[in-house]
Scaffold this motif. Sequence first.
Motif, PDB file in Angstrom:
ATOM      1  N   GLY A   1      12.658  77.425  31.045  1.00 45.43           N
ATOM      2  CA  GLY A   1      12.947  77.902  29.706  1.00 45.43           C
ATOM      3  C   GLY A   1      13.007  76.786  28.680  1.00 45.43           C
ATOM      4  O   GLY A   1      12.157  75.877  28.653  1.00 45.43           O
ATOM      5  N   PHE A   2      14.031  76.806  27.852  1.00 47.06           N
ATOM      6  CA  PHE A   2      14.174  75.837  26.769  1.00 47.06           C
ATOM      7  C   PHE A   2      14.288  74.407  27.291  1.00 47.06           C
ATOM      8  O   PHE A   2      13.881  73.456  26.619  1.00 47.06           O
ATOM      9  CB  PHE A   2      15.407  76.181  25.924  1.00 47.06           C
ATOM     10  N   TRP A   3      14.824  74.240  28.512  1.00 48.39           N
ATOM     11  CA  TRP A   3      14.971  72.893  29.080  1.00 48.39           C
ATOM     12  C   TRP A   3      13.617  72.196  29.230  1.00 48.39           C
ATOM     13  O   TRP A   3      13.549  70.958  29.256  1.00 48.39           O
ATOM     14  CB  TRP A   3      15.665  72.975  30.436  1.00 48.39           C
ATOM     15  N   SER A   4      12.544  72.970  29.319  1.00 45.19           N
ATOM     16  CA  SER A   4      11.217  72.365  29.480  1.00 45.19           C
ATOM     17  C   SER A   4      10.782  71.596  28.246  1.00 45.19           C
ATOM     18  O   SER A   4       9.869  70.757  28.305  1.00 45.19           O
ATOM     19  CB  SER A   4      10.183  73.449  29.812  1.00 45.19           C
ATOM     20  N   LEU A   5      11.424  71.861  27.104  1.00 47.85           N
ATOM     21  CA  LEU A   5      11.085  71.159  25.870  1.00 47.85           C
ATOM     22  C   LEU A   5      11.805  69.810  25.732  1.00 47.85           C
ATOM     23  O   LEU A   5      11.361  68.941  24.973  1.00 47.85           O
ATOM     24  CB  LEU A   5      11.446  72.023  24.651  1.00 47.85           C
TER      25      LEU A   5
ATOM     26  N   ARG B   1       4.678  81.861  25.678  1.00 47.75           N
ATOM     27  CA  ARG B   1       5.347  83.126  26.003  1.00 47.75           C
ATOM     28  C   ARG B   1       6.293  83.551  24.890  1.00 47.75           C
ATOM     29  O   ARG B   1       6.349  84.721  24.508  1.00 47.75           O
ATOM     30  CB  ARG B   1       6.113  82.985  27.320  1.00 47.75           C
ATOM     31  N   VAL B   2       7.022  82.585  24.350  1.00 50.43           N
ATOM     32  CA  VAL B   2       7.994  82.886  23.294  1.00 50.43           C
ATOM     33  C   VAL B   2       7.298  83.373  22.026  1.00 50.43           C
ATOM     34  O   VAL B   2       7.816  84.242  21.311  1.00 50.43           O
ATOM     35  CB  VAL B   2       8.847  81.636  22.988  1.00 50.43           C
ATOM     36  N   THR B   3       6.110  82.817  21.763  1.00 54.44           N
ATOM     37  CA  THR B   3       5.451  83.104  20.481  1.00 54.44           C
ATOM     38  C   THR B   3       4.360  84.174  20.556  1.00 54.44           C
ATOM     39  O   THR B   3       3.964  84.710  19.515  1.00 54.44           O
ATOM     40  CB  THR B   3       4.820  81.820  19.926  1.00 54.44           C
ATOM     41  N   SER B   4       3.880  84.499  21.748  1.00 54.64           N
ATOM     42  CA  SER B   4       2.745  85.419  21.859  1.00 54.64           C
ATOM     43  C   SER B   4       3.063  86.822  21.371  1.00 54.64           C
ATOM     44  O   SER B   4       2.163  87.571  20.964  1.00 54.64           O
ATOM     45  CB  SER B   4       2.247  85.476  23.316  1.00 54.64           C
ATOM     46  N   SER B   5       4.327  87.213  21.395  1.00 57.49           N
ATOM     47  CA  SER B   5       4.709  88.556  20.963  1.00 57.49           C
ATOM     48  C   SER B   5       4.518  88.759  19.461  1.00 57.49           C
ATOM     49  O   SER B   5       4.544  89.882  18.970  1.00 57.49           O
ATOM     50  CB  SER B   5       6.174  88.827  21.336  1.00 57.49           C
TER      51      SER B   5
ATOM     52  N   CYS C   1       5.257  68.044  32.121  1.00 54.83           N
ATOM     53  CA  CYS C   1       5.296  69.229  31.257  1.00 54.83           C
ATOM     54  C   CYS C   1       4.625  70.420  31.927  1.00 54.83           C
ATOM     55  O   CYS C   1       5.064  71.563  31.763  1.00 54.83           O
ATOM     56  CB  CYS C   1       4.619  68.926  29.918  1.00 54.83           C
ATOM     57  N   ASN C   2       3.590  70.145  32.697  1.00 58.39           N
ATOM     58  CA  ASN C   2       2.932  71.215  33.445  1.00 58.39           C
ATOM     59  C   ASN C   2       3.862  71.775  34.510  1.00 58.39           C
ATOM     60  O   ASN C   2       3.943  72.994  34.716  1.00 58.39           O
ATOM     61  CB  ASN C   2       1.646  70.678  34.075  1.00 58.39           C
ATOM     62  N   GLU C   3       4.590  70.881  35.204  1.00 64.93           N
ATOM     63  CA  GLU C   3       5.522  71.313  36.245  1.00 64.93           C
ATOM     64  C   GLU C   3       6.702  72.075  35.654  1.00 64.93           C
ATOM     65  O   GLU C   3       7.198  73.048  36.246  1.00 64.93           O
ATOM     66  CB  GLU C   3       6.010  70.086  37.023  1.00 64.93           C
ATOM     67  N   LEU C   4       7.152  71.644  34.474  1.00 60.66           N
ATOM     68  CA  LEU C   4       8.258  72.336  33.807  1.00 60.66           C
ATOM     69  C   LEU C   4       7.810  73.635  33.147  1.00 60.66           C
ATOM     70  O   LEU C   4       8.634  74.494  32.826  1.00 60.66           O
ATOM     71  CB  LEU C   4       8.870  71.427  32.731  1.00 60.66           C
ATOM     72  N   GLY C   5       6.499  73.766  32.932  1.00 60.01           N
ATOM     73  CA  GLY C   5       5.989  74.962  32.260  1.00 60.01           C
ATOM     74  C   GLY C   5       6.235  74.944  30.761  1.00 60.01           C
ATOM     75  O   GLY C   5       6.405  76.005  30.145  1.00 60.01           O
TER      76      GLY C   5
END
Length: 471
Positions: free
Chosen positions: A5-9, A356-360, A345-349
């Motif tokens: 989630g947010f931790w990936s940033l 995902r957060v913005t596609s909606s 970053c790839n491993e963290l997604g």
Amino acid sequence: MTDYGFWSLIPPLLAIGLAIKTKQVVFSLSLGIFVGYLIIQGGNVFEGFLSTITAFVDVFQSKGNTRTIILTLIIGAMIQLIKYSGGINGFINWVQRRLSGQKNFKGKIQATSALTGFLIFVESNISILTVGTIFRPLFDKHKIPREKLAYLADSSSAPSCVLFPLNAWGAYVMGLLLAFPSLDPFKTLVYSIPFNFYAILTLIFVFWLAFSGKEFGEMKKFAERKQTLPEEKLAIDEKTSSPMNMVIPIAVMVLTMPIFLIYGGWDSTLEGGFSDRVWHSISNGSGSEAVLNACFTGFIVASVMYFFQKMLTIKTFIDESFKGMNDMVVMAVLMVLAFAIGNLCNELGTGIYVSRVTSSWLIPEVAPALIFIISSFIAFATGTSWGTFAIMISIGVPLSFAVDANIYLVIAAVLGGGVFGDHCSPISDTTLIASVASGCDHIDHVRTQLPYALFTGGLSIVFYLIAGFIF
């Protein structure tokens, strides 16, 4: 795959923030990587430390990464041989003779550097390294800031690379598009080119800035400061020879790249005509392999030329080659760190979380503009345009089918957004290379390039909004 989630940033943003604050890029990237693996290991400091070391080693598990790092060393060796032969001085003298006495002399020097970067569209790193190394003495002599050289090298390379399909970039994108059977990879890529607003606008802006001599933002301060310094003299202790000693090896490298790309992906059993086989081989060939082979070819051609001209012996060939490679060691280390944080970053997604957060939010008319913005942020946070392409093409193409958005606009938005975010990111490998090759402070390059990139990026968003309602 664990959803962080947010931790990936946190790791990429920490690395970017620290790099800007401290100007210590190696430290910032290393700490960002360590914090990332600390998150993955659930806060276990010892395991996070071990995972960080493993991450540096794992960079070389990717053949593409390894080829790129070797490519950097070979380019360093080739440039040093060209310099030793007098080819660079010969080219500089030729440029000065052609432009001397003409109006807007400084503008034409800058435009020539941008044109050189534009024409070497086989690979962005090669383009940046060549422009930065060759034109640095001219920029110093005529009191043009190195930060401007870094901008011209950086912003003429990736945009030209992404607009030409017959190179490593084109092969990579077509390879990603192969995942969608309903799309013709080559046709889709070519049809998207007129909609790649960021790349087109950036190139127009680059040449306008070069010719006009206009500056704004941080770049203007560096330009004014440079004018107060005494004029520097070009080095006269190096040999001077024909400019062809520089032009021929680089031309060989550029021209053989598509040949190696086609050769690497050639399938004689494929049904269809010759042209069908060519386009199939381009989309299936390895871009990194073709670029490395082309670079080695240019290096060999340069060596043979200088041996026949009796400029080299076996000893000087070895000594000068290693001297050139040694000049690239810092850059190679930075590339390892950039690749490592990209893998993290790839491993963290990170990219998947952002998309995902913005596609909606997406609706057909504004989909291209939003996809451009999302791609920009992913590339900024991860420091990789190619990684952004992989993430966003896999998301953007199905999404465009689902909401009935123009597929060519969507592909162009992904590619343009990836390049835009990459230009703005302090942890991007091409941004790092531009500053090192031009001999300026890395963060100063980021600070001076950012306003220009934001200007053309902002215009691109407006163009995508308009195009989304028209096409």
